[in-house]
Scaffold this motif. Structure first.
Motif, PDB file in Angstrom:
ATOM      1  N   ASN A 123       0.861  -1.188   0.000  1.00 37.58           N
ATOM      2  CA  ASN A 123       0.000   0.000   0.000  1.00 37.58           C
ATOM      3  C   ASN A 123       0.891   1.230   0.000  1.00 37.58           C
ATOM      4  OD1 ASN A 123      -2.765  -1.118   0.267  1.00 37.58           O
ATOM      5  ND2 ASN A 123      -1.836  -2.048   2.068  1.00 37.58           N
ATOM      6  N   PHE A 124       0.587   2.182  -0.875  1.00 40.05           N
ATOM      7  CA  PHE A 124       1.379   3.387  -1.035  1.00 40.05           C
ATOM      8  C   PHE A 124       0.655   4.591  -0.443  1.00 40.05           C
ATOM      9  CE2 PHE A 124       2.195   0.444  -4.468  1.00 40.05           C
ATOM     10  CZ  PHE A 124       3.560   0.253  -4.317  1.00 40.05           C
ATOM     11  N   GLY A 125       1.404   5.513   0.147  1.00 40.06           N
ATOM     12  CA  GLY A 125       0.828   6.716   0.747  1.00 40.06           C
ATOM     13  C   GLY A 125       0.305   7.695  -0.279  1.00 40.06           C
ATOM     14  N   LEU A 126       0.798   7.615  -1.505  1.00 37.18           N
ATOM     15  CA  LEU A 126       0.350   8.460  -2.618  1.00 37.18           C
ATOM     16  C   LEU A 126       0.171   7.571  -3.844  1.00 37.18           C
ATOM     17  CD1 LEU A 126       2.960  11.352  -2.236  1.00 37.18           C
ATOM     18  CD2 LEU A 126       0.530  11.453  -1.618  1.00 37.18           C
ATOM     19  N   PRO A 127      -0.642   7.977  -4.815  1.00 30.97           N
ATOM     20  CA  PRO A 127      -0.726   7.200  -6.053  1.00 30.97           C
ATOM     21  C   PRO A 127       0.635   7.163  -6.757  1.00 30.97           C
ATOM     22  CG  PRO A 127      -2.555   8.733  -5.897  1.00 30.97           C
ATOM     23  CD  PRO A 127      -1.594   9.085  -4.797  1.00 30.97           C
ATOM     24  N   LEU A 128       1.008   6.000  -7.289  1.00 29.12           N
ATOM     25  CA  LEU A 128       2.285   5.863  -7.991  1.00 29.12           C
ATOM     26  C   LEU A 128       2.282   6.644  -9.292  1.00 29.12           C
ATOM     27  CD1 LEU A 128       3.149   2.085  -7.576  1.00 29.12           C
ATOM     28  CD2 LEU A 128       4.148   4.036  -6.381  1.00 29.12           C
ATOM     29  N   GLN A 129       3.444   7.202  -9.610  1.00 26.08           N
ATOM     30  CA  GLN A 129       3.677   7.906 -10.867  1.00 26.08           C
ATOM     31  C   GLN A 129       4.993   7.412 -11.447  1.00 26.08           C
ATOM     32  OE1 GLN A 129       3.626  12.081  -9.901  1.00 26.08           O
ATOM     33  NE2 GLN A 129       1.476  12.048  -9.317  1.00 26.08           N
ATOM     34  N   PHE A 130       5.291   7.807 -12.681  1.00 32.04           N
ATOM     35  CA  PHE A 130       6.565   7.412 -13.272  1.00 32.04           C
ATOM     36  C   PHE A 130       7.738   8.137 -12.620  1.00 32.04           C
ATOM     37  CE2 PHE A 130       4.008   5.927 -16.982  1.00 32.04           C
ATOM     38  CZ  PHE A 130       4.408   4.608 -16.906  1.00 32.04           C
ATOM     39  N   VAL A 131       7.500   9.329 -12.064  1.00 31.29           N
ATOM     40  CA  VAL A 131       8.534  10.095 -11.366  1.00 31.29           C
ATOM     41  C   VAL A 131       8.442   9.757  -9.877  1.00 31.29           C
ATOM     42  CG1 VAL A 131       9.342  12.412 -10.790  1.00 31.29           C
ATOM     43  CG2 VAL A 131       8.397  11.935 -13.064  1.00 31.29           C
ATOM     44  N   ALA A 132       9.581   9.483  -9.254  1.00 34.62           N
ATOM     45  CA  ALA A 132       9.596   9.109  -7.831  1.00 34.62           C
ATOM     46  C   ALA A 132       9.061  10.242  -6.945  1.00 34.62           C
ATOM     47  CB  ALA A 132      11.022   8.758  -7.407  1.00 34.62           C
ATOM     48  N   GLN A 133       8.260   9.827  -5.950  1.00 33.19           N
ATOM     49  CA  GLN A 133       7.719  10.750  -4.951  1.00 33.19           C
ATOM     50  C   GLN A 133       8.087  10.229  -3.564  1.00 33.19           C
ATOM     51  OE1 GLN A 133       3.380  11.804  -5.845  1.00 33.19           O
ATOM     52  NE2 GLN A 133       3.641   9.746  -6.691  1.00 33.19           N
ATOM     53  N   ASP A 134       8.423  11.107  -2.662  1.00 32.85           N
ATOM     54  CA  ASP A 134       8.725  10.734  -1.293  1.00 32.85           C
ATOM     55  C   ASP A 134       7.412  10.365  -0.596  1.00 32.85           C
ATOM     56  OD1 ASP A 134      10.908  10.414   0.452  1.00 32.85           O
ATOM     57  OD2 ASP A 134      10.285  12.175   1.581  1.00 32.85           O
ATOM     58  N   MET A 135       7.335   9.143  -0.041  1.00 31.80           N
ATOM     59  CA  MET A 135       6.081   8.703   0.590  1.00 31.80           C
ATOM     60  C   MET A 135       6.322   7.566   1.568  1.00 31.80           C
ATOM     61  SD  MET A 135       4.198   6.302  -2.304  1.00 31.80           S
ATOM     62  CE  MET A 135       4.525   7.287  -3.753  1.00 31.80           C
ATOM     63  N   ASP A 136       5.340   7.347   2.443  1.00 33.81           N
ATOM     64  CA  ASP A 136       5.295   6.161   3.294  1.00 33.81           C
ATOM     65  C   ASP A 136       4.656   5.039   2.487  1.00 33.81           C
ATOM     66  OD1 ASP A 136       6.288   7.499   5.556  1.00 33.81           O
ATOM     67  OD2 ASP A 136       4.279   8.142   6.148  1.00 33.81           O
ATOM     68  N   TRP A 137       5.077   3.808   2.740  1.00 39.11           N
ATOM     69  CA  TRP A 137       4.447   2.652   2.122  1.00 39.11           C
ATOM     70  C   TRP A 137       4.590   1.456   3.056  1.00 39.11           C
ATOM     71  CZ3 TRP A 137       7.498  -1.551   1.106  1.00 39.11           C
ATOM     72  CH2 TRP A 137       8.862  -1.330   0.959  1.00 39.11           C
ATOM     73  N   THR A 138       3.710   0.474   2.878  1.00 36.24           N
ATOM     74  CA  THR A 138       3.745  -0.732   3.707  1.00 36.24           C
ATOM     75  C   THR A 138       3.637  -1.962   2.816  1.00 36.24           C
ATOM     76  OG1 THR A 138       1.353  -0.780   4.028  1.00 36.24           O
ATOM     77  CG2 THR A 138       2.653   0.410   5.694  1.00 36.24           C
ATOM     78  N   PHE A 139       4.175  -3.058   3.313  1.00 35.02           N
ATOM     79  CA  PHE A 139       3.989  -4.359   2.691  1.00 35.02           C
ATOM     80  C   PHE A 139       3.472  -5.291   3.773  1.00 35.02           C
ATOM     81  CE2 PHE A 139       5.412  -8.722   2.058  1.00 35.02           C
ATOM     82  CZ  PHE A 139       4.875  -8.991   0.813  1.00 35.02           C
ATOM     83  N   THR A 140       2.433  -6.041   3.450  1.00 35.55           N
ATOM     84  CA  THR A 140       1.888  -7.058   4.347  1.00 35.55           C
ATOM     85  C   THR A 140       1.689  -8.329   3.539  1.00 35.55           C
ATOM     86  OG1 THR A 140       0.718  -5.336   5.569  1.00 35.55           O
ATOM     87  CG2 THR A 140       0.018  -7.610   5.951  1.00 35.55           C
ATOM     88  N   SER A 141       2.294  -9.422   4.010  1.00 34.64           N
ATOM     89  CA  SER A 141       2.117 -10.685   3.292  1.00 34.64           C
ATOM     90  C   SER A 141       0.683 -11.163   3.454  1.00 34.64           C
ATOM     91  CB  SER A 141       3.086 -11.747   3.814  1.00 34.64           C
ATOM     92  OG  SER A 141       2.827 -12.053   5.161  1.00 34.64           O
ATOM     93  N   ASN A 142       0.232 -11.938   2.488  1.00 32.34           N
ATOM     94  CA  ASN A 142      -1.052 -12.615   2.627  1.00 32.34           C
ATOM     95  C   ASN A 142      -0.930 -13.578   3.806  1.00 32.34           C
ATOM     96  OD1 ASN A 142      -1.762 -11.313   0.231  1.00 32.34           O
ATOM     97  ND2 ASN A 142      -1.166 -13.054  -1.018  1.00 32.34           N
ATOM     98  N   PRO A 143      -2.009 -13.846   4.557  1.00 33.10           N
ATOM     99  CA  PRO A 143      -1.904 -14.804   5.672  1.00 33.10           C
ATOM    100  C   PRO A 143      -1.328 -16.135   5.180  1.00 33.10           C
ATOM    101  CG  PRO A 143      -4.008 -13.674   5.743  1.00 33.10           C
ATOM    102  CD  PRO A 143      -3.351 -13.296   4.435  1.00 33.10           C
ATOM    103  N   GLY A 144      -0.220 -16.533   5.769  1.00 31.64           N
ATOM    104  CA  GLY A 144       0.454 -17.750   5.322  1.00 31.64           C
ATOM    105  C   GLY A 144       1.062 -17.613   3.944  1.00 31.64           C
ATOM    106  N   GLY A 145       1.135 -16.378   3.417  1.00 29.37           N
ATOM    107  CA  GLY A 145       1.584 -16.120   2.051  1.00 29.37           C
ATOM    108  C   GLY A 145       3.070 -16.283   1.830  1.00 29.37           C
ATOM    109  N   GLY A 146       3.834 -16.398   2.907  1.00 29.62           N
ATOM    110  CA  GLY A 146       5.253 -16.658   2.772  1.00 29.62           C
ATOM    111  C   GLY A 146       5.525 -18.133   2.965  1.00 29.62           C
TER     112      GLY A 146
END
Length: 181
Positions: free
Chosen positions: A39-62
């Protein structure tokens, strides 16, 4: 240009712990494949933007194969979470450095958690992941959304710069010697 700076853990993401006494330090040596969502704190663009983001695995997804706390394991489930900050784009360039990650084995008894720091870098849409265990050792790998999303919709969303705030991601990671934390 279909790859972009996403961790995980992505997490990245992507190392864990197994059954051990509560006072022991969790140790893992092997490889993991982790499916999850970024999940990204801002919509993604082709130009890099400074933002918070998170990654969460699917339950048992690893799924990890190797040695956890001295016990051989094959396709052991693992859950991963990463919270990161940095300039992120749809694939041209970006990075996040020293983001905290947590990997947990849901079926383990005793100490099930491995913690550490994740760094991710992307140049020309290639996402490299490096994870360092809090107690030592490290793992390296890659993060990709290829085959995880509607690729045409992702390209269109990156071009319009207003619609991509979440993507499915797969992370492949291999330790370089035992990792602990």
């Amino acid at each position: 240009m279909r790859r972009f700076c996403v961790a995980v853990l992505f997490g990245v993401l992507g190392t864990a712990a197994y059954a051990a006494p509560a006072s022991a330090t969790a140790t893992f040596d092997g490889q993991c494949s982790i499916d999850g969502k970024t999940n990204f704190g801002l919509p993604l663009q082709f130009v890099a933007q400074d933002m918070d983001w998170t990654f969460t695995s699917n339950p048992g997804g690893g799924k990890c194969t190797g040695t956890l706390n001295g016990v051989a394991v094959v396709d052991t489930p693992m859950n991963v979470s990463v919270r990161a900050h940095g300039p992120i784009s749809c694939g041209v360039a970006g990075y996040s450095l020293d983001a905290p990650f947590v990997g947990r084995f849901p079926n383990a008894v005793g100490d099930r958690t491995l913690t550490g720091r994740l760094s991710l870098g992307a140049i020309a849409a290639q996402n490299a992941v490096y994870v360092k265990g809090d107690q030592g050792g490290f793992a390296a790998g890659r993060a990709s959304f290829f085959g995880q999303n509607d690729e045409v919709a992702v390209l269109q969303g990156c071009a319009d710069g207003h619609t991509i705030t979440t993507l499915n991601v797969n992370v492949l990671i291999h330790t370089v010697g035992p990792m602990s934390g």
